[in-house]
Write an enzyme that holds these catalytic residues in place. Structure first.
Site, PDB file in Angstrom:
ATOM      1  N   ARG A   1      -2.568  -2.232  -3.293  1.00  0.00           N
ATOM      2  CA  ARG A   1      -3.809  -1.529  -3.026  1.00  0.00           C
ATOM      3  C   ARG A   1      -3.810  -0.251  -3.860  1.00  0.00           C
ATOM      4  O   ARG A   1      -2.886   0.566  -3.759  1.00  0.00           O
ATOM      5  CB  ARG A   1      -3.894  -1.165  -1.543  1.00  0.00           C
ATOM      6  CG  ARG A   1      -5.137  -0.388  -1.267  1.00  0.00           C
ATOM      7  CD  ARG A   1      -5.185   0.101   0.132  1.00  0.00           C
ATOM      8  NE  ARG A   1      -6.479   0.708   0.352  1.00  0.00           N
ATOM      9  CZ  ARG A   1      -6.889   1.147   1.519  1.00  0.00           C
ATOM     10  NH1 ARG A   1      -6.125   1.013   2.559  1.00  0.00           N
ATOM     11  NH2 ARG A   1      -8.062   1.699   1.646  1.00  0.00           N
TER      12      ARG A   1
ATOM     13  N   ARG B   1     -11.952  15.125   7.255  1.00  0.00           N
ATOM     14  CA  ARG B   1     -12.769  15.501   6.086  1.00  0.00           C
ATOM     15  C   ARG B   1     -14.177  15.878   6.531  1.00  0.00           C
ATOM     16  O   ARG B   1     -14.737  15.260   7.434  1.00  0.00           O
ATOM     17  CB  ARG B   1     -12.854  14.350   5.087  1.00  0.00           C
ATOM     18  CG  ARG B   1     -11.529  14.009   4.449  1.00  0.00           C
ATOM     19  CD  ARG B   1     -11.728  13.018   3.300  1.00  0.00           C
ATOM     20  NE  ARG B   1     -10.473  12.400   2.957  1.00  0.00           N
ATOM     21  CZ  ARG B   1     -10.245  11.087   2.976  1.00  0.00           C
ATOM     22  NH1 ARG B   1     -11.218  10.244   3.297  1.00  0.00           N
ATOM     23  NH2 ARG B   1      -9.068  10.603   2.649  1.00  0.00           N
TER      24      ARG B   1
ATOM     25  N   ASN C   1       0.880  -1.167   0.000  1.00  0.00           N
ATOM     26  CA  ASN C   1       0.000   0.000   0.000  1.00  0.00           C
ATOM     27  C   ASN C   1       0.919   1.218   0.000  1.00  0.00           C
ATOM     28  O   ASN C   1       1.530   1.534   1.017  1.00  0.00           O
ATOM     29  CB  ASN C   1      -0.877  -0.049   1.269  1.00  0.00           C
ATOM     30  CG  ASN C   1      -1.875   1.085   1.322  1.00  0.00           C
ATOM     31  OD1 ASN C   1      -1.911   1.944   0.447  1.00  0.00           O
ATOM     32  ND2 ASN C   1      -2.686   1.096   2.366  1.00  0.00           N
TER      33      ASN C   1
ATOM     34  N   GLU D   1      -7.976  -5.619   5.179  1.00  0.00           N
ATOM     35  CA  GLU D   1      -7.844  -5.294   3.751  1.00  0.00           C
ATOM     36  C   GLU D   1      -6.641  -6.007   3.132  1.00  0.00           C
ATOM     37  O   GLU D   1      -6.695  -6.446   1.988  1.00  0.00           O
ATOM     38  CB  GLU D   1      -7.731  -3.774   3.582  1.00  0.00           C
ATOM     39  CG  GLU D   1      -9.057  -3.076   3.830  1.00  0.00           C
ATOM     40  CD  GLU D   1      -8.931  -1.656   4.332  1.00  0.00           C
ATOM     41  OE1 GLU D   1      -8.370  -1.454   5.432  1.00  0.00           O
ATOM     42  OE2 GLU D   1      -9.401  -0.738   3.655  1.00  0.00           O
TER      43      GLU D   1
ATOM     44  N   HIS E   1     -13.183   2.323  -0.051  1.00  0.00           N
ATOM     45  CA  HIS E   1     -13.133   1.281   0.999  1.00  0.00           C
ATOM     46  C   HIS E   1     -13.701  -0.049   0.522  1.00  0.00           C
ATOM     47  O   HIS E   1     -14.126  -0.886   1.318  1.00  0.00           O
ATOM     48  CB  HIS E   1     -13.902   1.713   2.277  1.00  0.00           C
ATOM     49  CG  HIS E   1     -13.287   2.867   2.994  1.00  0.00           C
ATOM     50  ND1 HIS E   1     -14.024   3.919   3.490  1.00  0.00           N
ATOM     51  CD2 HIS E   1     -11.994   3.136   3.298  1.00  0.00           C
ATOM     52  CE1 HIS E   1     -13.214   4.797   4.071  1.00  0.00           C
ATOM     53  NE2 HIS E   1     -11.974   4.341   3.956  1.00  0.00           N
TER      54      HIS E   1
END
Ligand code: ADP
Length: 395
Positions: free
Chosen positions: A88, A237, A6, A382, A176
């Site tokens: 990823r 955010r 990642n 993940e 996601h």
């Protein structure tokens, strides 16, 4: 062995899986950071932490260093022991599943840079680096967007000129997806149900956060949009706001659209509303001490999440198998779960307060037997999902 990567513009997170048994086992977890600045490589192996300060002028040097260290420490016999690398990738445009990185797939990832300028460039640099350092490894891309390609037009189109979609790709992509795919599969196993019969609302609440509506085992709607800025309130955010705020605040503060967008991404959400922190641990602690800035932050956070859950419940109808909480906050913050669930009177959920507070291993039901919809907390993984998809694609 399979390596899961990642990568960001100055970092590479990596996890090594031993795939010799039926169930892959992660044996090493690491991070190369401050690439192009100076450089640190650290990893955890068999319970011991290792740290190396090393000059990392680019991603290629970082990948080469990691491989050489693994060989030197006899964790792998040679670089060739790693049969494949699973990456990823945040944005895969309209690619609908994990894919071997062909020239076409690589070009699509490059085309998606304009949609994910903060995320995709790092991944592209890392793919190029791995190609050079490990020319024999199979390379696979797993996308955060892919899982949501099952959305209907009703869900993915915005009410803007249709040309914006046709000519410029303005639509909801959602993110996601790797986590949602993993949780949906785990949920099907837990419920002993066919995957294509699972109906669930999954709340992936980490620093970045989104919620997905899973209908008949597929993503039916989700809260993030063209970018990860949309939807629920997050660590830094804003989530959904009136789009006119941007022009208004640019005029008021004499800032550019780029600056305003950066504030919405990096200085809003829990951080913006509390004025102190984006970390939910601090927020819930402050909330318990009755601090007004933490109270307003957690109240807003919980209400927005509850508003989306009820919307998604309405999309599924009567046969909801579970509401699932996952990721850093979803998995660990009993206060946040309680605050969200108590804002859902129409769903007749009954929280088991004790179960909500007790620690758990992989997953746990936190609602009582009387609850109309079961509520479950589940640990997402993940990296394992990427490893499993990579194995499937290289066979
Ligand atoms: P991301 O992967 O998006 O960076 P994570 O899934 O790691 O984020 O989640 C990070 C968030 O999880 C932070 O807000 C952190 O405060 C929160 N978190 C982690 N552990 C706890 C806990 N025990 N209680 C409350 N919040 C927690």
């Amino acid at each position: 062995m399979i390596l899961v990567v990642n990568a960001g513009s100055s970092s590479i997170k990596f996890r090594l899986f031993d795939t010799s048994e039926k169930q892959p086992k992660d044996i090493l977890d690491g991070l190369a950071e401050r690439i192009t600045i100076d450089g640190i490589v650290s990893f955890k192996y068999e319970g011991t932490k290792y740290k190396f300060e090393v000059d990392l002028p680019n991603h290629e040097v970082a990948v080469d260093f990691i491989l050489k260290k693994l060989v030197e420490m006899k964790i792998i016999k040679s670089a060739e022991a790693i049969k494949a690398v699973g990456f990823r990738i945040v944005h895969g445009g309209t690619i609908s599943e994990s894919s071997v990185i062909s020239t076409e797939v690589f070009n699509t990832i490059k085309d998606a840079v304009k949609l994910a300028p903060l995320h995709n460039p790092g991944a592209i640099t890392a793919i190029e680096a791995v190609k050079k350092v490990m020319p024999n490894a199979n390379l696979v891309a797993c996308f955060d967007t892919a899982y949501h390609q099952t959305l209907n037009q009703e869900q993915y189109l915005y009410a803007v000129p249709y040309e914006w979609y046709e000519k410029h790709g303005v639509r909801k992509y959602g993110f996601h997806g790797i986590s949602y795919q993993y949780i949906t599969q785990q949920l099907a196993n837990n419920l002993n149900k066919d995957l294509n019969k699972v109906n669930a609302i999954i709340c992936h609440l980490g620093n970045g956060a989104s919620i997905a509506c899973i209908k008949e085992g597929k993503s039916f709607d989700t809260t993030m949009g063209l970018t990860p800025l949309a939807g629920v309130m997050m660590g830094t955010r804003s989530g959904d706001i009136d789009p006119s705020i941007i022009e208004y605040i640019c005029n008021e503060l004499k800032i550019t659209v780029k600056e305003a967008t950066s504030i919405l991404n990096k200085q809003s959400g829990l951080l913006g509303m509390s004025g102190e922190t984006s970390d939910m641990r601090d927020i819930t602690n402050g909330y318990k001490q009755n601090k007004p800035n933490f109270i307003r932050s957690l109240n807003k956070y919980s209400q927005v999440a509850a508003d989306y859950i009820i919307r998604f419940a309405n999309l599924i109808g009567h046969d909801i198998d579970a509401i699932v909480f996952t990721a850093g906050i979803g998995e660990n913050s009993e206060t946040t779960r309680e605050e969200i669930l108590k804002r859902l009177p129409l769903l007749d959920i009954e929280l088991d307060s004790k179960a909500n507070e007790v620690d758990y291993d992989e997953s746990k039901v936190i609602s009582t037997k009387n609850s109309k919809i079961p509520v479950i907390v589940m640990r997402t993984n993940e990296e394992l999902m990427i490893c499993l998809d990579t194995i499937k694609l290289i066979k």
